[in-house]
Write a protein that holds these residues in place. Sequence first.
Motif, PDB file in Angstrom:
ATOM      1  N   SER A 122     -62.742  60.429  36.450  1.00 42.45           N
ATOM      2  CA  SER A 122     -63.244  60.710  34.774  1.00 42.45           C
ATOM      3  C   SER A 122     -65.084  61.470  34.737  1.00 42.45           C
ATOM      4  CB  SER A 122     -63.316  59.400  33.981  1.00 42.45           C
ATOM      5  OG  SER A 122     -63.887  58.495  34.399  1.00 42.45           O
ATOM      6  N   LEU A 123     -64.752  62.103  34.295  1.00 39.77           N
ATOM      7  CA  LEU A 123     -66.182  62.418  34.147  1.00 39.77           C
ATOM      8  C   LEU A 123     -67.700  61.658  34.078  1.00 39.77           C
ATOM      9  CD1 LEU A 123     -65.650  66.116  32.637  1.00 39.77           C
ATOM     10  CD2 LEU A 123     -65.915  65.831  35.698  1.00 39.77           C
ATOM     11  N   GLN A 124     -68.175  60.558  34.297  1.00 31.03           N
ATOM     12  CA  GLN A 124     -68.891  60.025  34.244  1.00 31.03           C
ATOM     13  C   GLN A 124     -70.010  60.009  33.465  1.00 31.03           C
ATOM     14  OE1 GLN A 124     -68.743  56.580  36.289  1.00 31.03           O
ATOM     15  NE2 GLN A 124     -67.013  58.078  36.233  1.00 31.03           N
ATOM     16  N   ALA A 125     -70.083  59.131  32.415  1.00 33.79           N
ATOM     17  CA  ALA A 125     -71.089  58.926  31.363  1.00 33.79           C
ATOM     18  C   ALA A 125     -72.543  58.030  31.620  1.00 33.79           C
ATOM     19  CB  ALA A 125     -70.827  59.652  29.877  1.00 33.79           C
ATOM     20  N   GLN A 126     -73.228  58.274  30.777  1.00 35.50           N
ATOM     21  CA  GLN A 126     -74.115  56.431  30.727  1.00 35.50           C
ATOM     22  C   GLN A 126     -73.255  55.638  29.683  1.00 35.50           C
ATOM     23  OE1 GLN A 126     -78.213  58.550  29.519  1.00 35.50           O
ATOM     24  NE2 GLN A 126     -78.727  58.354  31.533  1.00 35.50           N
ATOM     25  N   PHE A 127     -73.043  56.099  28.816  1.00 39.87           N
ATOM     26  CA  PHE A 127     -71.627  55.366  28.248  1.00 39.87           C
ATOM     27  C   PHE A 127     -70.466  55.631  27.930  1.00 39.87           C
ATOM     28  CE2 PHE A 127     -70.417  53.725  24.189  1.00 39.87           C
ATOM     29  CZ  PHE A 127     -70.063  52.621  23.712  1.00 39.87           C
ATOM     30  N   GLN A 128     -69.828  54.827  27.899  1.00 32.42           N
ATOM     31  CA  GLN A 128     -68.090  55.386  27.699  1.00 32.42           C
ATOM     32  C   GLN A 128     -67.479  54.508  26.853  1.00 32.42           C
ATOM     33  OE1 GLN A 128     -66.209  57.443  30.629  1.00 32.42           O
ATOM     34  NE2 GLN A 128     -64.288  56.780  29.962  1.00 32.42           N
ATOM     35  N   ALA A 129     -66.253  54.405  25.726  1.00 35.62           N
ATOM     36  CA  ALA A 129     -66.092  53.101  24.976  1.00 35.62           C
ATOM     37  C   ALA A 129     -64.512  54.001  25.247  1.00 35.62           C
ATOM     38  CB  ALA A 129     -66.311  52.974  23.792  1.00 35.62           C
ATOM     39  N   ASN A 130     -63.507  53.756  25.222  1.00 32.99           N
ATOM     40  CA  ASN A 130     -62.125  52.941  25.455  1.00 32.99           C
ATOM     41  C   ASN A 130     -61.383  52.543  24.155  1.00 32.99           C
ATOM     42  OD1 ASN A 130     -62.248  55.577  27.576  1.00 32.99           O
ATOM     43  ND2 ASN A 130     -62.265  53.701  29.040  1.00 32.99           N
ATOM     44  N   GLY A 131     -59.810  52.589  23.921  1.00 31.07           N
ATOM     45  CA  GLY A 131     -59.849  52.073  22.931  1.00 31.07           C
ATOM     46  C   GLY A 131     -57.895  52.477  21.940  1.00 31.07           C
ATOM     47  N   ILE A 132     -58.193  52.108  21.496  1.00 33.02           N
ATOM     48  CA  ILE A 132     -56.905  52.471  20.655  1.00 33.02           C
ATOM     49  C   ILE A 132     -56.511  52.056  19.019  1.00 33.02           C
ATOM     50  CG2 ILE A 132     -55.192  49.834  20.739  1.00 33.02           C
ATOM     51  CD1 ILE A 132     -52.698  51.865  21.661  1.00 33.02           C
ATOM     52  N   VAL A 133     -56.015  52.995  18.340  1.00 35.56           N
ATOM     53  CA  VAL A 133     -56.179  52.783  16.503  1.00 35.56           C
ATOM     54  C   VAL A 133     -53.736  52.883  16.411  1.00 35.56           C
ATOM     55  CG1 VAL A 133     -56.728  53.314  15.118  1.00 35.56           C
ATOM     56  CG2 VAL A 133     -57.897  54.800  16.902  1.00 35.56           C
ATOM     57  N   LYS A 134     -54.325  50.880  15.649  1.00 37.19           N
ATOM     58  CA  LYS A 134     -53.167  50.898  15.169  1.00 37.19           C
ATOM     59  C   LYS A 134     -53.209  50.426  14.013  1.00 37.19           C
ATOM     60  CE  LYS A 134     -51.285  48.733  19.674  1.00 37.19           C
ATOM     61  NZ  LYS A 134     -51.242  46.764  19.725  1.00 37.19           N
ATOM     62  N   ASP A 135     -51.877  50.587  13.133  1.00 34.16           N
ATOM     63  CA  ASP A 135     -51.396  50.101  12.128  1.00 34.16           C
ATOM     64  C   ASP A 135     -51.343  48.539  11.935  1.00 34.16           C
ATOM     65  OD1 ASP A 135     -50.171  49.787   9.072  1.00 34.16           O
ATOM     66  OD2 ASP A 135     -48.945  52.181   9.391  1.00 34.16           O
ATOM     67  N   SER A 136     -51.558  48.250  11.302  1.00 34.34           N
ATOM     68  CA  SER A 136     -51.798  46.663  10.856  1.00 34.34           C
ATOM     69  C   SER A 136     -50.563  46.292  10.138  1.00 34.34           C
ATOM     70  CB  SER A 136     -52.980  46.245   9.456  1.00 34.34           C
ATOM     71  OG  SER A 136     -52.599  46.592   8.200  1.00 34.34           O
ATOM     72  N   SER A 137     -50.409  47.123   9.956  1.00 34.25           N
ATOM     73  CA  SER A 137     -47.976  46.844   8.831  1.00 34.25           C
ATOM     74  C   SER A 137     -47.342  46.327  10.056  1.00 34.25           C
ATOM     75  CB  SER A 137     -48.240  47.178   7.503  1.00 34.25           C
ATOM     76  OG  SER A 137     -48.246  49.044   7.858  1.00 34.25           O
ATOM     77  N   THR A 138     -47.290  47.473  10.746  1.00 32.81           N
ATOM     78  CA  THR A 138     -46.446  47.998  11.551  1.00 32.81           C
ATOM     79  C   THR A 138     -46.837  48.019  13.723  1.00 32.81           C
ATOM     80  OG1 THR A 138     -47.166  50.113  12.401  1.00 32.81           O
ATOM     81  CG2 THR A 138     -45.781  49.343  10.173  1.00 32.81           C
ATOM     82  N   ASN A 139     -48.045  47.686  13.391  1.00 31.26           N
ATOM     83  CA  ASN A 139     -49.110  47.380  14.626  1.00 31.26           C
ATOM     84  C   ASN A 139     -47.752  48.522  15.557  1.00 31.26           C
ATOM     85  OD1 ASN A 139     -50.058  45.711  15.996  1.00 31.26           O
ATOM     86  ND2 ASN A 139     -48.018  45.102  17.875  1.00 31.26           N
ATOM     87  N   LYS A 140     -48.410  50.063  15.413  1.00 31.59           N
ATOM     88  CA  LYS A 140     -47.917  51.078  15.526  1.00 31.59           C
ATOM     89  C   LYS A 140     -49.255  51.982  16.050  1.00 31.59           C
ATOM     90  CE  LYS A 140     -43.050  51.738  14.644  1.00 31.59           C
ATOM     91  NZ  LYS A 140     -41.662  51.880  13.886  1.00 31.59           N
ATOM     92  N   PRO A 141     -49.176  52.357  17.265  1.00 28.02           N
ATOM     93  CA  PRO A 141     -50.281  53.152  17.227  1.00 28.02           C
ATOM     94  C   PRO A 141     -50.177  54.646  16.333  1.00 28.02           C
ATOM     95  CG  PRO A 141     -49.062  53.011  19.473  1.00 28.02           C
ATOM     96  CD  PRO A 141     -48.068  52.359  18.618  1.00 28.02           C
ATOM     97  N   LEU A 142     -51.815  54.936  16.112  1.00 27.10           N
ATOM     98  CA  LEU A 142     -51.924  55.932  14.859  1.00 27.10           C
ATOM     99  C   LEU A 142     -52.139  57.278  16.012  1.00 27.10           C
ATOM    100  CD1 LEU A 142     -53.977  54.378  12.497  1.00 27.10           C
ATOM    101  CD2 LEU A 142     -50.928  55.268  11.868  1.00 27.10           C
ATOM    102  N   PRO A 143     -51.729  57.790  16.100  1.00 23.85           N
ATOM    103  CA  PRO A 143     -52.055  59.422  16.164  1.00 23.85           C
ATOM    104  C   PRO A 143     -53.118  60.288  15.593  1.00 23.85           C
ATOM    105  CG  PRO A 143     -49.918  59.342  15.720  1.00 23.85           C
ATOM    106  CD  PRO A 143     -50.253  58.550  15.034  1.00 23.85           C
ATOM    107  N   PHE A 144     -54.046  60.769  16.535  1.00 21.33           N
ATOM    108  CA  PHE A 144     -54.894  61.658  16.109  1.00 21.33           C
ATOM    109  C   PHE A 144     -55.860  60.843  14.504  1.00 21.33           C
ATOM    110  CE2 PHE A 144     -51.598  63.773  17.431  1.00 21.33           C
ATOM    111  CZ  PHE A 144     -51.905  64.304  18.426  1.00 21.33           C
ATOM    112  N   ALA A 145     -56.444  59.687  14.718  1.00 21.88           N
ATOM    113  CA  ALA A 145     -57.271  59.029  13.972  1.00 21.88           C
ATOM    114  C   ALA A 145     -58.878  60.325  14.075  1.00 21.88           C
ATOM    115  CB  ALA A 145     -57.260  57.492  14.257  1.00 21.88           C
ATOM    116  N   SER A 146     -59.326  59.518  13.592  1.00 23.81           N
ATOM    117  CA  SER A 146     -60.810  60.335  13.731  1.00 23.81           C
ATOM    118  C   SER A 146     -61.687  59.333  13.948  1.00 23.81           C
ATOM    119  CB  SER A 146     -61.484  61.341  12.320  1.00 23.81           C
ATOM    120  OG  SER A 146     -60.522  62.397  11.549  1.00 23.81           O
ATOM    121  N   ILE A 147     -62.532  59.079  15.262  1.00 21.58           N
ATOM    122  CA  ILE A 147     -63.229  59.090  15.772  1.00 21.58           C
ATOM    123  C   ILE A 147     -65.040  59.331  16.017  1.00 21.58           C
ATOM    124  CG2 ILE A 147     -64.706  57.244  17.909  1.00 21.58           C
ATOM    125  CD1 ILE A 147     -60.484  58.189  17.447  1.00 21.58           C
TER     126      ILE A 147
END
Length: 832
Positions: free
Chosen positions: A14-39
């Motif tokens: 992975s290319l290296q950067a000075q700052f990197q944050a990873n994560g996952i976006v979920k729907d609070s009601s179903t706890n399922k991932p939300l594809p293509f959310a804007s960050i």
Amino acid sequence: MKQFCLLFFLFTISLQAQFQANGIVKDSSTNKPLPFASITVNNDINTISDVDGKFSISSPIPLSTFDVSYIGFIKTTVPVQKNKNYYIVVLSQKTNNLNEVLVPKENPGLTIIRKVIENKNNNNPQKKLNSFEFKSYNKLIVTANPDSIDGRIDSVFIQKSIGKQFSKIDSSDYKFKEIIRKQHLFQTEKVSQYQFHNSKLKETILGTKMAGFKQPIYEILAFNLQSFSIYDSSYELFETKYNSPIANDALKDYNYKLLDSLTIDGRNTYMIYFKNKKKRKASGLEGVLYIDQNNFAVAKAIMRIKGVLDISGTHNFKYIPSENLWFPSDKTFKIVKGKNDDDLKILGGTIQFDGDVEKDFKRRKKEASDYTYLLSQSNNFDIHYNTPIEIKKASIYIEIKDDAINKPENFWNTYRKDSLDSRSHNTYLALDSISVKKRIESRIRFGRKIINGYLPIGKFDLDLRKLFSYNNYEGFRLGIGGITNEDFSKKYRIEGYSAYGTKDGNFKYNLATATRVGKFSNSWIGASYTDDVREIASTSYAIDKRIFKLYDPRPINISTFYKYVSWKTFIETKIIPKTESIWELSHSVVEPKFNYLYNLNGKLYSNYTMTTAMVSLRWNPFSDYMQTPTGRIEVEKRFPKFTFQYTQSLPKIWQNDFVFSKIDFKTEYEKKYLNGQKTSLLFEAGYAFGDIPLTHLYNTSPNNLNKETIIQRITFAGKNSFETMYFNEFFSSEFAFFQFKHSFSRVTIFKKIKPSLVLVSRMAWGNMKKPEQHVGVDYKTLNNGFFESGIELNQIFKGLGLSGFYRYGSNQLPKFEDNIAVKINYVLNLGL
């Protein structure tokens, strides 16, 4: 060959950067991932989550917060915490949930896509601009993120009848993590110049370097990882074509949904999510298109296929106000391992996968290769458009300059977008050292030779096809032969063979030598001497490359041959664009080795002399070619392909006995479908006129034994032969042959039994002029046509299969069982 090269690197090295944050976006009601959310972050860097809701942000400066939004959900701001690099972001719905639904006609996403399709020609740079050119820097790596790997040293126990017993220490993950901290597994860079004019696009590689290789593997440089243009009717990912989500007929294949709006280059865009309507795994593309709200051009595109391999391609564009046009600025391609129920075996190695269907499936411990991925990034610069451009050697799709592999370091420092980090520097040093120590280049060269049927021994390549064969005339044919290789000379070559038939008791010989007279056209001029035998009335195209097979089944049952002693001079060249040809002058003494006399004006010939001139040419007008310092390679095979051969006897030259002409032609067409099916068409015709013996006419490739029962006639099937036509049953002086094949996708019956069903139909028509000239042979003609159809079940078990064919039409035989042929098939699968 290209797939072989890429899989070699992807799964063995992975290319290296000075700052990197990873994560996952979920729907609070179903706890399922939300594809293509804007960050988005406060310095205008933006990205989206993938189809699993996962995201990654890289920034050259520290971040304090980042925003996550999704249409229909409440936008949230996430504070960045020190020493935390993984975030679970939960969004709450405002009005509607975003589970996929079938798109109704009034869906705004569908309306927007219709506008995109209508305006394609106005927004496609290859349609709107007269010309353009730019340079591009590409870096491809195979690597892993060391932070994702558990580097603990484990103790391995084995289960006994009572308790467990210590077996060994497993430090493989620890070792892999230590390696990946310091370097990548593979790395290559290239700088290219792209030119477009008169509907032709050419890439000229100005510089290239590949870790571990003094001379790059050129096929890797020609990989079409993702389409150049987003506007093509077919979009390509990893050399597989899919119907584009903005193709003219795309609406029948895709569902669309408006996700959000976003500003890119100061212009408002729609985010349109698309997904193939079919529910099967890996049935098509899915992703997000960013559409300019004003001109309905594509401002950004993210394309993805998720299956055995998880493959994604991203295209970014820069807006050019003067042209009201979005022009490609950079693109990214990535492969990671997906999920599969079965382990994948490639070239003797096994890649393990997690099953994805059984609920009680016991998950295995992740291996190092689970974290390995391939990443290719290209950045375009020095862009010029609508300026006078002359594309030299425009018939070549990719040209690699002779000095491209010898560029100094200041060349690379000039063109790299960012300077190499320590891992990239270490990659070149480490892999160069490993390559020398383990002789990687020599081993790959060895593999290339073996796949093409040669065993390299010093300066000589032993031809494995000459070692052993069998036919009914020679019996076991034992021999040795080969050709000198580049270690002997790049300008001269010597080749030949010697063979002995255990049944006919005769030796056969060939010796040829040639010298190269043109490097770019790969032109050779040479001469040869041959004393050998050949099947009568067989069509042989001099330009055809003989494919290496472990066995060649059809000749096993052939018993009618003629002997020939031949002297030849020849020229081989690729000087005509998209062709290769052989021009030949030969003198042959021919002796039929069966009961046959040729009657010409009352004179009976039991042997004869033939002096001929011949040109054999293959034309692939739709294929793409790459010119390398070592030769020309067909990198993109497209159909139809055409082969033409013309032979003319030369009267009163070198004791020639006959005056005749012979024209041979064939064309091949192949279409592959997205669901894995394939249709193949073959048309072949021949026309001989003048005084020409039966030995040099046509037999249309029969492959059936004249035996009483179906069981006695079981043999191996040929490639394009009539399986129900008996040897020496038909001869022609002119003929036409047509073959249709359709291969269905492999069907899983049991875990190890996955046959491929192929429907086959063949037909031929022909005629024999001057039949009274051929004495001693009883045969029929093809005036009323010959027809057969059948079914092949290929690769039922370990490459073995069965096929059955039925003969019908005017040449159908009286006994029903005599029209049936059962054959054994064998397909050698190298995983290429």
